[in-house]
Design a protein around this motif. Structure first.
Motif, PDB file in Angstrom:
ATOM      1  N   TRP A 156     -39.089  11.209  13.698  1.00 17.02           N
ATOM      2  CA  TRP A 156     -37.787  11.367  13.858  1.00 17.02           C
ATOM      3  C   TRP A 156     -37.057  12.427  13.174  1.00 17.02           C
ATOM      4  CZ3 TRP A 156     -34.998  10.170  17.762  1.00 17.02           C
ATOM      5  CH2 TRP A 156     -33.446  10.133  17.828  1.00 17.02           C
ATOM      6  N   TRP A 157     -37.398  12.443  11.956  1.00 11.32           N
ATOM      7  CA  TRP A 157     -36.803  13.529  11.246  1.00 11.32           C
ATOM      8  C   TRP A 157     -37.695  14.798  11.328  1.00 11.32           C
ATOM      9  CZ3 TRP A 157     -36.579   8.558   8.969  1.00 11.32           C
ATOM     10  CH2 TRP A 157     -35.281   8.123   8.905  1.00 11.32           C
ATOM     11  N   LEU A 158     -38.898  14.868  11.155  1.00 14.84           N
ATOM     12  CA  LEU A 158     -39.646  15.915  11.037  1.00 14.84           C
ATOM     13  C   LEU A 158     -39.867  16.507  12.470  1.00 14.84           C
ATOM     14  CD1 LEU A 158     -42.615  14.991   8.533  1.00 14.84           C
ATOM     15  CD2 LEU A 158     -40.669  16.035   8.014  1.00 14.84           C
ATOM     16  N   ALA A 159     -39.941  16.024  13.272  1.00  9.85           N
ATOM     17  CA  ALA A 159     -40.124  16.557  14.711  1.00  9.85           C
ATOM     18  C   ALA A 159     -38.818  16.763  15.680  1.00  9.85           C
ATOM     19  CB  ALA A 159     -41.439  15.963  15.510  1.00  9.85           C
ATOM     20  N   VAL A 160     -38.276  15.378  15.726  1.00 13.48           N
ATOM     21  CA  VAL A 160     -36.956  15.533  16.788  1.00 13.48           C
ATOM     22  C   VAL A 160     -35.637  16.172  15.877  1.00 13.48           C
ATOM     23  CG1 VAL A 160     -35.290  13.980  17.982  1.00 13.48           C
ATOM     24  CG2 VAL A 160     -37.807  13.363  17.848  1.00 13.48           C
ATOM     25  N   GLU A 161     -35.375  15.636  14.836  1.00 15.03           N
ATOM     26  CA  GLU A 161     -34.160  16.185  14.059  1.00 15.03           C
ATOM     27  C   GLU A 161     -34.406  17.898  13.773  1.00 15.03           C
ATOM     28  OE1 GLU A 161     -31.109  14.863  13.363  1.00 15.03           O
ATOM     29  OE2 GLU A 161     -31.433  13.374  14.804  1.00 15.03           O
ATOM     30  N   GLY A 163     -37.434  19.735  14.045  1.00 20.44           N
ATOM     31  CA  GLY A 163     -38.135  20.460  14.802  1.00 20.44           C
ATOM     32  C   GLY A 163     -39.266  21.112  14.033  1.00 20.44           C
ATOM     33  N   TRP A 164     -39.844  20.664  12.894  1.00 24.31           N
ATOM     34  CA  TRP A 164     -40.969  21.188  12.047  1.00 24.31           C
ATOM     35  C   TRP A 164     -42.220  20.951  12.849  1.00 24.31           C
ATOM     36  CZ3 TRP A 164     -39.152  19.452   6.581  1.00 24.31           C
ATOM     37  CH2 TRP A 164     -38.091  20.158   6.138  1.00 24.31           C
ATOM     38  N   LEU A 165     -42.198  19.757  13.224  1.00 19.13           N
ATOM     39  CA  LEU A 165     -43.566  19.234  13.829  1.00 19.13           C
ATOM     40  C   LEU A 165     -43.363  18.949  15.298  1.00 19.13           C
ATOM     41  CD1 LEU A 165     -44.677  17.009  10.703  1.00 19.13           C
ATOM     42  CD2 LEU A 165     -45.577  19.367  11.326  1.00 19.13           C
ATOM     43  N   SER A 166     -44.604  18.621  16.007  1.00 21.02           N
ATOM     44  CA  SER A 166     -44.470  18.191  17.401  1.00 21.02           C
ATOM     45  C   SER A 166     -44.333  16.646  17.351  1.00 21.02           C
ATOM     46  CB  SER A 166     -45.570  18.720  18.129  1.00 21.02           C
ATOM     47  OG  SER A 166     -45.939  20.226  18.319  1.00 21.02           O
ATOM     48  N   PRO A 167     -43.509  16.260  18.133  1.00 22.23           N
ATOM     49  CA  PRO A 167     -43.617  14.546  18.186  1.00 22.23           C
ATOM     50  C   PRO A 167     -44.636  14.107  18.818  1.00 22.23           C
ATOM     51  CG  PRO A 167     -41.891  15.686  19.598  1.00 22.23           C
ATOM     52  CD  PRO A 167     -42.467  16.912  18.794  1.00 22.23           C
ATOM     53  N   ALA A 168     -45.260  14.604  19.952  1.00 20.08           N
ATOM     54  CA  ALA A 168     -46.201  14.235  20.642  1.00 20.08           C
ATOM     55  C   ALA A 168     -47.252  15.136  21.184  1.00 20.08           C
ATOM     56  CB  ALA A 168     -45.478  13.178  21.621  1.00 20.08           C
TER      57      ALA A 168
ATOM     58  N   LEU B 302     -39.877  10.509  25.148  1.00 17.82           N
ATOM     59  CA  LEU B 302     -38.546  10.703  24.848  1.00 17.82           C
ATOM     60  C   LEU B 302     -38.408  11.644  23.458  1.00 17.82           C
ATOM     61  CD1 LEU B 302     -35.632   9.703  25.570  1.00 17.82           C
ATOM     62  CD2 LEU B 302     -35.873   8.087  23.791  1.00 17.82           C
ATOM     63  N   ASP B 303     -39.056  11.307  22.547  1.00 22.61           N
ATOM     64  CA  ASP B 303     -39.085  12.050  21.461  1.00 22.61           C
ATOM     65  C   ASP B 303     -39.286  13.696  21.680  1.00 22.61           C
ATOM     66  OD1 ASP B 303     -38.307  10.054  19.911  1.00 22.61           O
ATOM     67  OD2 ASP B 303     -40.374   9.884  18.600  1.00 22.61           O
ATOM     68  N   SER B 304     -40.181  13.768  22.348  1.00 24.02           N
ATOM     69  CA  SER B 304     -40.498  15.403  22.573  1.00 24.02           C
ATOM     70  C   SER B 304     -39.496  15.970  23.783  1.00 24.02           C
ATOM     71  CB  SER B 304     -41.928  14.969  23.740  1.00 24.02           C
ATOM     72  OG  SER B 304     -42.956  14.642  22.801  1.00 24.02           O
ATOM     73  N   PHE B 305     -39.092  14.955  24.538  1.00 24.61           N
ATOM     74  CA  PHE B 305     -37.990  15.643  25.407  1.00 24.61           C
ATOM     75  C   PHE B 305     -37.000  15.890  24.341  1.00 24.61           C
ATOM     76  CE2 PHE B 305     -34.026  15.457  27.711  1.00 24.61           C
ATOM     77  CZ  PHE B 305     -34.371  16.100  28.759  1.00 24.61           C
ATOM     78  N   ASN B 306     -36.516  15.220  23.534  1.00 24.10           N
ATOM     79  CA  ASN B 306     -35.215  15.587  22.661  1.00 24.10           C
ATOM     80  C   ASN B 306     -35.550  16.609  21.792  1.00 24.10           C
ATOM     81  OD1 ASN B 306     -33.414  13.432  23.391  1.00 24.10           O
ATOM     82  ND2 ASN B 306     -34.381  11.967  22.310  1.00 24.10           N
ATOM     83  N   ALA B 307     -37.023  16.805  21.323  1.00 22.98           N
ATOM     84  CA  ALA B 307     -37.146  17.855  20.725  1.00 22.98           C
ATOM     85  C   ALA B 307     -37.617  19.105  21.214  1.00 22.98           C
ATOM     86  CB  ALA B 307     -38.640  17.581  19.945  1.00 22.98           C
ATOM     87  N   GLY B 308     -37.128  19.317  22.727  1.00 26.17           N
ATOM     88  CA  GLY B 308     -37.375  20.377  23.546  1.00 26.17           C
ATOM     89  C   GLY B 308     -38.761  20.791  23.867  1.00 26.17           C
TER      90      GLY B 308
END
Lengths: 318, 574
Positions: A156-161, A163-168, B302-308
């Motif tokens: 949540w923090w590192l990727a979504v908030e 943007g340092w890493l890829s969330p998926a 969802l996380d990936s979408f939110n992260a752009g």
């Protein structure tokens, strides 16, 4: 050392055969629960289609003949074609996915071993101290809490908030090296956290014993510096049981990647295997199990070799 | 061993125990988590197996009759289809694609061969590459697409399509009447694995197809059935594959669409497309490259979408509050419920009694089950959720949940309690729904044994339904003509083999078997009403697909009816 490695390689042959037998037997067991040919023919399969596919795939041949034929093909690298899409070879599916899995497992081992060793050494230097107690509690927590859950929280923090890493998802190194590292870091952390705890505990235990051994006391009496004492004298001996634990952990990590691959939307061997099971894609299942088995054997071989490197007695005895 | 060592050993065991418990619990939590996505945000369940079941559930569009359209049952044909009318000139526009677009879809494909799949949600993949003679517009109407227009003979058994000129497939092959004939014949005759039976069944009413001239093609039907033909042509069976790729579309997916296939990984979880420079309406090609990616886990998606990471993504209805960026649209709605397949009482005589079936319907606690599934947004106590064109459904006298009333109703029938088997998929919400209903039915004296289907494919689910293997079966169901089509193509040996209905549904079966959906009580809207009023289909809850897109994406217009998320034509990214 060469003789030692040669013996280890020879010992792999019966293990490989056993893996092949088990992989094939599982496919046979799946057949007993439903028609593979029916899966190939798809929804509303006709009897004619099923008969034709059974002939094409040789499913109507005696079992020993089928096994020998499959094994002979596998030995040449031909693992057949996917039953859900016969234009795709199993080898290409595995080749496409194994990179992601091995990347994550290897990266997780690097993280797990590095952090775990650091924690283990710190704990062992002053056993019972504040740092040791704090790190022991931390490692207990890491063992108890599934690593991928913590990784998802970190996501949540590192990727979504931030943007340092890829969330998926998975970026291939051929596309972007930084993208590749960003895409495997969170899953690797998820997989590494239990390794950290395991290595910390194992190394703390063996290192504590090593630091109290007579040869270390003798070295200390000779005035050898503390860092040298730990790094050059105690650590190599303390690492032998730790390497065993790391070897087990590497094999286990291959199996645990399924969970991590699912939650991080990574198409690796774990999801390939589970999809194959769900869709009764027997050829993919057989091939994947065989390859995963070989990887585990290779890991075990590397562990055995590292024993020899760490402890001369091992290679001399064999 | 000292006390301290014992304490440590016990602590270690406890820690391992906790870890094992945590891991075990998590694994079991995964399957529901995956399927929860489907249950709240998808037109169909998340994995490919589960999704196929949703596919048979729809084929035509429901739309209220309006002044501009000719309403034929539930399929609304746009006035523009009429060749006698003044057709507007084509405005092809200028080819000026810009930007890279990534789209995360919740399911994976077997291949990009459109004919070996019938899953509603996967239509979102094919629509970038392939097109059909007709398509369903965003307002639900069926409009000509690769065809300029079409004409239907007076007796309804011949439909002639007039094709646009100058269209080519991505491999340069001209799109003409011969290509249409080749496609239709291939769909009808190739068989699995190239063409799965449900897709072939979409053209079940077609006897022959003939090229009249290079740009005119005639479909000769087994009987009056324009609507059934259109229902098939807006689906996978109508997607035109280059004749050179027929039989090899899995390896070489070549269509006429605005984007040409460039590459895929071997399992088609990542598919890259490029703008097709020779597209026949170049102004509708708005993007340079497109990546269609299967991103199965809903949270990660969802996380990936939110992260752009994605420009557009399918998200769960319940996750809308977690959208940090962009906008969203909701579209395809599917109803999940139980089909009483044995409504004629061939296996269980009591099921022939409408009052028995409706008592069973009254015992289905929709809100309770939905709460149990923790999906408050997807609840439909009765049939209130859904597009407005289903408003008439709310006028139907369908009993709400009342277990005491259900027991009294069943008792009043004088029927004995009985035992029957319900088939359902093994994962996700299916066991929960089935289990809850069987518990309630037990209070009525009815024993419902739930059978988790193995292998767990929706196709097998429908196959068993068609074979009458289960007297009752839970399915996703959106439009009645899907069931009608099923009845039609299974024929005498399939669904409801007797053809005798004690409760006024003779016309439903007769209409299905004659493949005539054009009028009166036999039309699909009426069929839907019949199935609800007669408690043949018992709705449990409603699912809706939601698609999120970033602010810099324009031209997203989702469709009604066909479960494609949006047409790619005209989508741009700034």
């Amino acid at each position: 050392m060469a003789r030692y490695i040669g013996i280890r390689l020879l010992a792999m042959i019966p293990l490989l055969f056993a893996i092949a037998v088990i992989s094939f037997a599982i496919a046979v067991a799946m057949e007993a629960r439903g028609s593979i040919a029916g899966s190939v023919c798809g929804e509303g399969a006709t009897i004619e289609c099923i008969a034709q596919v059974e002939r094409q795939l040789g499913l109507d041949d005696p079992m020993p003949i089928r096994f020998v034929r499959w094994l002979a093909s596998a030995a040449t690298g031909d693992l057949g074609t996917s039953l859900t899409n016969q234009s795709v070879s199993v080898s290409s599916l595995i080749a496409d996915r194994i990179g992601a899995t091995l990347s994550i497992v290897a990266y997780s081992l690097v993280i797990g071993v590095a952090v775990g060793m650091a924690m283990g050494i710190v704990s062992a230097v002053r056993p019972g101290g504040v740092a040791d107690r704090a790190l022991s509690v931390a490692s207990a927590a890491l063992i108890a809490a599934p690593g991928f859950v913590l990784a998802m929280l970190l996501s949540w923090w590192l990727a979504v908030e931030w943007g340092w890493l890829s969330p998926a998802g998975y970026t291939r190194p051929s596309e972007s090296i930084t993208g590749w590292i960003r895409s495997i870091t969170l899953p690797a952390i998820g997989l590494a956290l239990p390794t950290v705890a395991l290595v910390q505990r194992q190394l703390r235990s063996s290192m504590t014993n090593a630091l109290q051994s007579r040869y270390v006391l003798a070295a200390r009496a000779r005035g050898i510096r503390r860092t040298s004492l730990i790094g050059e004298h105690a650590l190599p001996n303390a690492m032998i049981p730790t390497v065993t634990a790391i070897g087990f952990r590497a094999a286990a990590a291959l199996g645990l990647t399924f969970t991590v691959e699912v939650v991080f939307n990574i198409n690796g061997m774990g999801t390939l295997l589970t999809n194959a099971i769900q869709t009764r894609n027997v050829t993919v299942l057989q091939g994947s199990m065989l390859v995963v088995g070989i990887v585990v054997l290779v890991v075990n071989l590397l562990v055995d070799i590292s024993y020899g490197l760490l402890n001369p007695k091992v290679r001399l005895e064999r | 061993m000292t006390r301290s060592r014992w304490t440590r050993a016990i602590a270690l065991l406890f820690a391992f125990g906790m870890a094992a418990t945590a891991c075990g619990g998590d694994e079991t939590g995964f399957a529901p988590a995956i399927v929860e996505d489907t249950s709240t945000a998808e037109a169909a369940p998340v994995d490919a197996d589960e999704q196929r079941d949703a596919d048979d559930t729809e084929s035509a569009t429901a739309e209220e009759e309006d002044n501009e359209s000719a309403d034929l049952g539930q399929v609304v044909v746009a006035e523009a289809a009429n060749c006698a009318a003044d057709l507007p000139p084509l405005a092809p526009g200028t080819f000026a694609p810009s930007g890279d677009f990534s789209y995360a879809i919740s399911i994976a494909l077997n291949s990009l061969n459109p004919h070996d799949d019938q899953t509603p949600a996967t239509f979102a993949y094919y629509s970038w590459i392939y097109e059909g003679l007709v398509r369903q517009e965003t307002d639900g109407t069926v409009v000509p697409w690769l065809a300029r227009c079409w004409e239907t003979s007076d007796d309804g058994s011949e439909v002639t399509f007039y094709l646009h000129e100058g269209i080519t497939f991505h491999d340069g092959t001209p799109f003409n009447a011969d290509a249409v004939v080749a496609n239709a014949e291939f769909v009808k005759t190739a068989g699995p694995p190239q063409v799965i039976p449900p897709v072939a069944g979409q053209l079940g009413i077609v006897d022959t197809v003939e090229a009249i001239d290079e740009h005119t093609v005639k479909f000769n039907l087994a009987g009056p059935g324009e609507i059934l033909l259109l229902s098939g042509l807006i689906r996978n069976s109508g997607l035109m594959v280059s004749p050179a790729s027929l039989g090899n579309a899995a390896a070489a997916p070549v269509g006429t669409g605005p984007y040409a296939w460039a590459s895929s990984n071997p399992d088609f979880t990542q598919n890259d497309l490029v703008a097709y420079a020779d597209y026949w309406q170049p102004g509708l090609v708005g993007l340079e490259t497109v990546r269609l990616e299967a991103a199965i886990d809903p949270v990660a998606r969802l996380d990936s979408f939110n992260a752009g990471q994605y420009d557009a993504a399918v998200v769960r209805l319940n996750d809308l509050d977690l959208l940090l960026a962009g906008d969203f649209s909701s579209n395809f709605t599917v109803r999940i419920g139980f089909v009483v397949a044995d409504w004629t009482g061939q296996q269980i005589p009591q099921l022939a009694n409408r009052e028995v079936r409706c008592a069973m319907a009254q015992a289905l606690n929709r809100q309770g089950i939905t709460a149990q599934l923790n999906e408050p947004d997807s609840v439909t106590n009765q049939f209130a959720t859904g597009p407005p064109d289903y408003a008439y459904i709310e006028d139907l006298n369908v009993p709400e949940f009342d277990i005491d009333a259900a027991k009294a109703r069943f008792a009043a029938t004088g029927e004995e309690g009985f035992t029957f088997t319900n088939g359902h998929l093994p994962g996700g919400f299916w066991p929960t729904v089935s289990s809850a209903w069987s518990t309630a039915l037990a209070e009525l004296g009815i024993t419902m044994q739930n059978e988790a289907l193995d292998p767990p494919t929706g196709g097998e689910m429908f196959g068993r339904l068609a074979r009458g293997a289960h007297p009752v079966q839970i399915i996703p169901f959106n439009e009645p003509n899907a069931l009608m089509s099923l009845v039609a193509r299974t024929g005498e040996a399939g669904f409801n083999p007797s053809g005798v209905s004690p409760d006024g549904v003779v016309e439903l079966v007769a209409a299905a078997r004659s493949k005539n959906f054009a009028d009166g009580e036999a039309d699909v809207a009426a069929a839907w009403k019949i199935m609800l009023e007669e408690c043949i289909f018992i709705v449990n809850h409603t699912l809706t697909t939601v698609m999120a897109y970033q602010d810099n994406v324009q031209g997203i217009h989702h469709t009604q009816g066909i479960p494609i998320h949006f047409w790619p034509h005209g989508v741009t990214k700034s």
